[in-house]
Design an enzyme around this catalytic site. Structure first.
Site, PDB file in Angstrom:
ATOM      1  CG  MET A   1      -0.229   0.066   2.558  1.00  0.00           C
ATOM      2  SD  MET A   1      -1.289  -0.333   3.956  1.00  0.00           S
ATOM      3  CE  MET A   1      -2.664   0.808   3.717  1.00  0.00           C
ATOM      4  CB  CYS A   2       0.214   4.719  -0.985  1.00  0.00           C
ATOM      5  SG  CYS A   2      -0.152   4.512  -2.726  1.00  0.00           S
ATOM      6  CD  GLN A   3       4.335   2.794   4.006  1.00  0.00           C
ATOM      7  OE1 GLN A   3       4.685   3.249   5.083  1.00  0.00           O
ATOM      8  NE2 GLN A   3       3.726   1.629   3.897  1.00  0.00           N
TER       9      GLN A   3
ATOM     10  CE  LYS B   1       2.415  -2.339  -5.372  1.00  0.00           C
ATOM     11  NZ  LYS B   1       2.213  -3.562  -4.568  1.00  0.00           N
TER      12      LYS B   1
ATOM     13  CB  ALA C   1      -4.088   5.228  -3.904  1.00  0.00           C
TER      14      ALA C   1
END
Length: 278
Positions: A1-3, A80, A278
């Site tokens: 997942m995005c951070q 990402k 996302a």
């Protein structure tokens, strides 16, 4: 997942330590290679750095890592990609103006079949669901409250409604700030820590770096740091319950009303294990 990474303080503070560990997740300790960005509020202005390259190898990120910009509110994002190509215009955080103030937004998640109607005042430049959600939030706030900013309580209530409405379509973790407040919505996974005197000796999880905050702060300083997963391995971070909106000001959470929203029950696993991005 995005951070996601956010910081809210009671005095202007630099984020160099936290950003050092956060940056490593963009291609070194994790696989988020599709761009990164960070925004610093400075008075009524905002200093924004964006780069579609991996943060772990970005010369711009190297500059930010060593540039002690002091701010009351900071929002950062490592991407990402799922919706939208890897381009500068699709790189978070996004910026818009409303009520004579800049607003900054970053999102982690994937909104499926999200196609809201917009008035035309706020329109996306890129092709992400994240920027579209931001424009929808800004558009809704502008139409609901007109030319004048609402009270913090009314704003919080409106954001809670929007988090519920949008969050039903997928994972909707986000950070939103107008430079005064930092609004944090946990749809599936976010955590935070409040650092205040006596300050801890903190060690990063993603980089072998330790700092004694007592040497770089005063006893009156208070700093809240929000992240997708804990940035340090020797401090107690607070998991935010999935389906919760929180407002931060002056370095700690502030009660503005009910914060329950919509939870997406994705597992709270290690930073790179989720397929919802996302």
């Amino acid at each position: 997942m995005c951070q996601l990474l956010g910081m809210n303080c009671n005095v202007p503070t630099d984020i160099c330590f936290s950003f050092s560990g956060f940056r490593a997740r963009g291609g070194l300790t994790d696989h988020h290679r599709d761009g990164w960005g960070i925004a610093f509020f400075e008075g009524r202005g905002v200093r924004v750095f964006l780069d579609p390259a991996p943060s772990a190898h970005s010369p711009v990120a190297e500059l930010v890592k060593h540039y002690p910009i002091r701010s009351l509110n900071v929002i950062a994002h490592i991407r990402k990609a799922t919706q939208g190509e890897v381009r500068l215009e699709n790189t978070h955080p996004f910026q818009r103006e409303l009520w004579g103030r800049y607003w900054i937004f970053a999102h982690n998640g994937n909104l499926k079949d999200f196609a809201p109607s917009l008035s035309g005042r706020f329109t996306p430049v890129g092709t992400t669901d994240s920027e579209l959600a931001f424009c929808f939030i800004m558009d809704t706030l502008a139409q609901r409250f007109g030319d004048g900013a609402p009270t913090p309580e009314a704003l919080f209530a409106a954001l809670r409604e929007l988090a519920c409405e949008i969050g039903r379509l997928g994972e909707f973790n986000f950070l939103l700030s107008d430079g005064d407040w930092l609004f944090v919505h946990c749809s599936s996974r976010l955590c935070y820590i409040v650092r205040q005197a006596p300050f801890p000796l903190a060690h990063l999880s993603d980089e072998d770096l330790t700092v004694d905050f007592n040497e770089v702060t005063t006893p009156e300083d208070r700093v809240a740091v929000i992240a997708t997963t804990a940035l340090t391995d020797n401090e107690a971070w607070n998991d935010i319950p999935a389906g919760t909106l929180i407002a931060f000001q002056n370095g700690h959470p502030v009660e503005l009303g009910p914060g329950a929203t919509v939870a997406q029950n994705y597992p709270r696993t290690a930073a790179g294990d989720s397929s919802h991005n996302a």
